[in-house]
Design an enzyme around this catalytic site. Structure first.
Site, PDB file in Angstrom:
ATOM      1  N   GLY A  72     -50.091   2.630 -11.210  1.00 39.62           N
ATOM      2  CA  GLY A  72     -50.129   3.416  -9.973  1.00 39.62           C
ATOM      3  C   GLY A  72     -51.372   3.120  -9.164  1.00 39.62           C
ATOM      4  N   ARG A 111     -63.630  -5.116  -3.930  1.00 42.33           N
ATOM      5  CA  ARG A 111     -64.740  -5.634  -3.118  1.00 42.33           C
ATOM      6  C   ARG A 111     -65.987  -5.856  -3.974  1.00 42.33           C
ATOM      7  NH1 ARG A 111     -68.973  -2.764  -0.651  1.00 42.33           N
ATOM      8  NH2 ARG A 111     -69.802  -3.669   1.297  1.00 42.33           N
ATOM      9  N   ALA A 112     -66.308  -4.865  -4.801  1.00 49.09           N
ATOM     10  CA  ALA A 112     -67.528  -4.943  -5.616  1.00 49.09           C
ATOM     11  C   ALA A 112     -67.436  -6.054  -6.660  1.00 49.09           C
ATOM     12  CB  ALA A 112     -67.791  -3.596  -6.286  1.00 49.09           C
ATOM     13  N   THR A 156     -65.509  -8.751  -6.587  1.00 48.70           N
ATOM     14  CA  THR A 156     -65.482 -10.046  -5.904  1.00 48.70           C
ATOM     15  C   THR A 156     -66.873 -10.475  -5.466  1.00 48.70           C
ATOM     16  OG1 THR A 156     -63.218  -9.670  -5.119  1.00 48.70           O
ATOM     17  CG2 THR A 156     -64.527 -11.321  -3.934  1.00 48.70           C
ATOM     18  N   ARG A 157     -67.575  -9.602  -4.797  1.00 43.51           N
ATOM     19  CA  ARG A 157     -68.882  -9.975  -4.240  1.00 43.51           C
ATOM     20  C   ARG A 157     -69.944 -10.131  -5.334  1.00 43.51           C
ATOM     21  NH1 ARG A 157     -69.184  -7.130   1.802  1.00 43.51           N
ATOM     22  NH2 ARG A 157     -67.621  -8.554   2.674  1.00 43.51           N
ATOM     23  N   ARG A 206     -45.265  -2.825 -11.874  1.00 39.45           N
ATOM     24  CA  ARG A 206     -45.129  -2.684 -13.319  1.00 39.45           C
ATOM     25  C   ARG A 206     -44.339  -3.873 -13.841  1.00 39.45           C
ATOM     26  NH1 ARG A 206     -47.176   2.382 -13.885  1.00 39.45           N
ATOM     27  NH2 ARG A 206     -46.841   3.805 -12.132  1.00 39.45           N
ATOM     28  N   ASP A 238     -53.967   3.859 -18.235  1.00 37.95           N
ATOM     29  CA  ASP A 238     -53.639   3.742 -19.652  1.00 37.95           C
ATOM     30  C   ASP A 238     -52.738   2.538 -19.942  1.00 37.95           C
ATOM     31  OD1 ASP A 238     -53.467   5.518 -22.336  1.00 37.95           O
ATOM     32  OD2 ASP A 238     -51.517   4.617 -21.936  1.00 37.95           O
ATOM     33  N   THR A 247     -57.182   5.537 -11.701  1.00 40.93           N
ATOM     34  CA  THR A 247     -56.044   6.446 -11.820  1.00 40.93           C
ATOM     35  C   THR A 247     -56.429   7.814 -11.295  1.00 40.93           C
ATOM     36  OG1 THR A 247     -54.618   7.655 -13.366  1.00 40.93           O
ATOM     37  CG2 THR A 247     -56.700   6.814 -14.240  1.00 40.93           C
ATOM     38  N   ASP A 279     -55.196  10.585 -12.200  1.00 40.42           N
ATOM     39  CA  ASP A 279     -55.016  11.629 -13.213  1.00 40.42           C
ATOM     40  C   ASP A 279     -56.289  11.971 -13.974  1.00 40.42           C
ATOM     41  OD1 ASP A 279     -52.347  11.811 -12.551  1.00 40.42           O
ATOM     42  OD2 ASP A 279     -51.662  10.536 -14.186  1.00 40.42           O
ATOM     43  N   ASP A 286     -57.355  10.783 -16.740  1.00 34.31           N
ATOM     44  CA  ASP A 286     -56.967  11.032 -18.123  1.00 34.31           C
ATOM     45  C   ASP A 286     -57.443   9.968 -19.107  1.00 34.31           C
ATOM     46  OD1 ASP A 286     -55.340   9.052 -17.113  1.00 34.31           O
ATOM     47  OD2 ASP A 286     -53.476   9.865 -17.929  1.00 34.31           O
ATOM     48  N   ARG A 305     -45.660  35.517   0.043  1.00 31.00           N
ATOM     49  CA  ARG A 305     -44.868  34.762  -0.903  1.00 31.00           C
ATOM     50  C   ARG A 305     -45.692  34.281  -2.100  1.00 31.00           C
ATOM     51  NH1 ARG A 305     -41.745  31.236   3.741  1.00 31.00           N
ATOM     52  NH2 ARG A 305     -39.983  32.662   4.027  1.00 31.00           N
ATOM     53  N   ARG A 351     -48.920  14.094 -15.463  1.00 28.76           N
ATOM     54  CA  ARG A 351     -47.827  14.210 -16.429  1.00 28.76           C
ATOM     55  C   ARG A 351     -48.315  14.670 -17.803  1.00 28.76           C
ATOM     56  NH1 ARG A 351     -46.235   9.355 -16.067  1.00 28.76           N
ATOM     57  NH2 ARG A 351     -47.219   8.554 -17.953  1.00 28.76           N
ATOM     58  N   ASN A 399     -50.881  40.267  -1.982  1.00 33.67           N
ATOM     59  CA  ASN A 399     -49.547  40.150  -1.409  1.00 33.67           C
ATOM     60  C   ASN A 399     -48.971  38.749  -1.602  1.00 33.67           C
ATOM     61  OD1 ASN A 399     -49.484  42.794  -0.388  1.00 33.67           O
ATOM     62  ND2 ASN A 399     -50.701  42.186   1.385  1.00 33.67           N
ATOM     63  N   ARG A 405     -41.433  30.320  -3.518  1.00 36.62           N
ATOM     64  CA  ARG A 405     -41.252  29.042  -2.844  1.00 36.62           C
ATOM     65  C   ARG A 405     -41.916  27.936  -3.673  1.00 36.62           C
ATOM     66  NH1 ARG A 405     -38.375  31.914  -0.514  1.00 36.62           N
ATOM     67  NH2 ARG A 405     -37.961  32.110   1.732  1.00 36.62           N
ATOM     68  N   HIS A 431     -46.345  11.857  -3.695  1.00 30.61           N
ATOM     69  CA  HIS A 431     -47.187  10.667  -3.539  1.00 30.61           C
ATOM     70  C   HIS A 431     -48.247  10.787  -2.444  1.00 30.61           C
ATOM     71  CE1 HIS A 431     -44.102   8.945  -6.132  1.00 30.61           C
ATOM     72  NE2 HIS A 431     -44.988   8.023  -6.431  1.00 30.61           N
TER      73      HIS A 431
END
Length: 327
Positions: free
Chosen positions: A15, A25-26, A28-29, A76, A107, A130, A132, A134, A167, A176, A219, A251, A257
């Protein structure tokens, strides 16, 4: 290592995450600064197998530090999970004279890197990209801070509607297997509760919320939910509420994404830049098969096995803080 690194391959996989371009960038340079050639590999391991490999110069990474996503694209690859696919990838590395790899991802990316490195004795350095957060061994991953801020901005806007219509909103965020985004965005946005996968096997979090009277003085309410199958997700919890507590006007908003995109925050740009420099430094110091992490604002080297196999602990004391502040 028996030889000096003369050429590296650089790819992003899995992802996308804001700050990946800053890391590209870092890396490569820093490589070019140290007289190491850079080969950009498009579309991750899939591109390594398909020979989507080009030379990169410093101008290729100009004006990208502020861009979200990844200029190297990502995909992937089921083929890379096979020995035949990895053999093709290795042959393409040899063809282009690539001595080592720097891989940016999560991961799955590091799992593939560890196997590849062992099979073909390739030095590989990983950068944790990532949203996440994680991966074990680093306080923060590239993209996490930006995603957190994106969530907070969205929740702030949803609260206006929640208050106006009195609401209960279940807002689903990514994560996940890990509740870092859910818990910390709940704290930062003033949400009433967070439902995370780390706790769901121990208790019925929705039942606990109701029993604790989390709406007794309000409320409207916001509950942040990690998208995990373990939690049931926002839709699953909302359906339960409609059946068990029809008195609530419920709701659901699934942020999806939108959390992955956008210009990276200053923090993500800074850690991506620091990690990118550290990746090349590590290769020059003959390190291999490690992830670059950041702990207490210091760069650390984390073995792939630790980064991907250990579960990163969620600070569950923050759930107590959230409970106190939500009265």
């Amino acid at each position: 290592m028996q030889y000096k690194i003369k050429c590296i391959g650089l790819l992003t996989s899995g992802g996308d995450a804001p700050g990946m371009n800053a890391a590209i960038r870092a890396v490569t340079r820093t490589a070019i600064f140290n007289n190491i050639r850079v080969k950009a590999i498009y579309r991750g391991y899939k591109g390594l197998i398909a020979d989507e490999i080009v030379d990169f110069q410093t101008q290729h990474v100009s004006n990208i530090i502020q861009q979200g996503g990844t200029i190297l694209k990502t995909a992937r690859s089921q083929e890379f999970k096979t020995i035949e696919g990895r053999q093709k990838a290795y042959e393409n590395m040899q063809k282009h004279g690539i001595d080592a790899l720097v891989v940016i991802g999560g991961d799955g990316t590091f799992t593939g890197a560890r196997i590849f490195a062992q099979e073909f004795n390739i030095p590989i350095i990983g950068l944790p990209g990532t949203i996440d957060n994680d991966l074990c061994g680093t306080d923060s991953t590239i993209g996490y801070d930006t995603a957190l801020n994106t969530i907070i901005e969205a929740v702030d806007k949803i609260r206006d509607t929640a208050s106006s219509h009195e609401r209960l909103f279940f807002i689903e965020v990514m994560g996940r297997d890990a509740g870092f985004l859910a818990l910390n965005s709940a704290l930062a946005s003033g949400a009433e509760a967070a439902i995370v996968p780390e706790l769901e096997t121990k208790e019925d979090q929705l039942k606990s919320l109701i029993q604790n009277g989390f709406r007794k003085s309000k409320n409207s309410s916001i509950v942040i939910v990690a998208e995990s199958e373990i939690t049931g997700g926002a839709n699953g919890l909302a359906e339960r509420m409609r059946i068990e507590h029809p008195e609530y006007d419920v709701r659901v908003t699934i942020l999806g994404h939108i959390q992955r995109g956008g210009s990276p925050t200053a923090y993500d740009r800074i850690i991506a830049s620091r990690m990118g420099v550290a990746a090349i430094d590590a290769l020059m110091d003959e390190q291999r098969n490690i992830m670059i992490g950041i702990v207490n604002n210091e760069i650390v080297h984390v073995p792939f096995t630790k980064a991907i196999k250990d579960d990163k602990p969620l600070d569950q004391s923050l759930l107590g803080v959230l409970h106190v502040l939500s009265i």
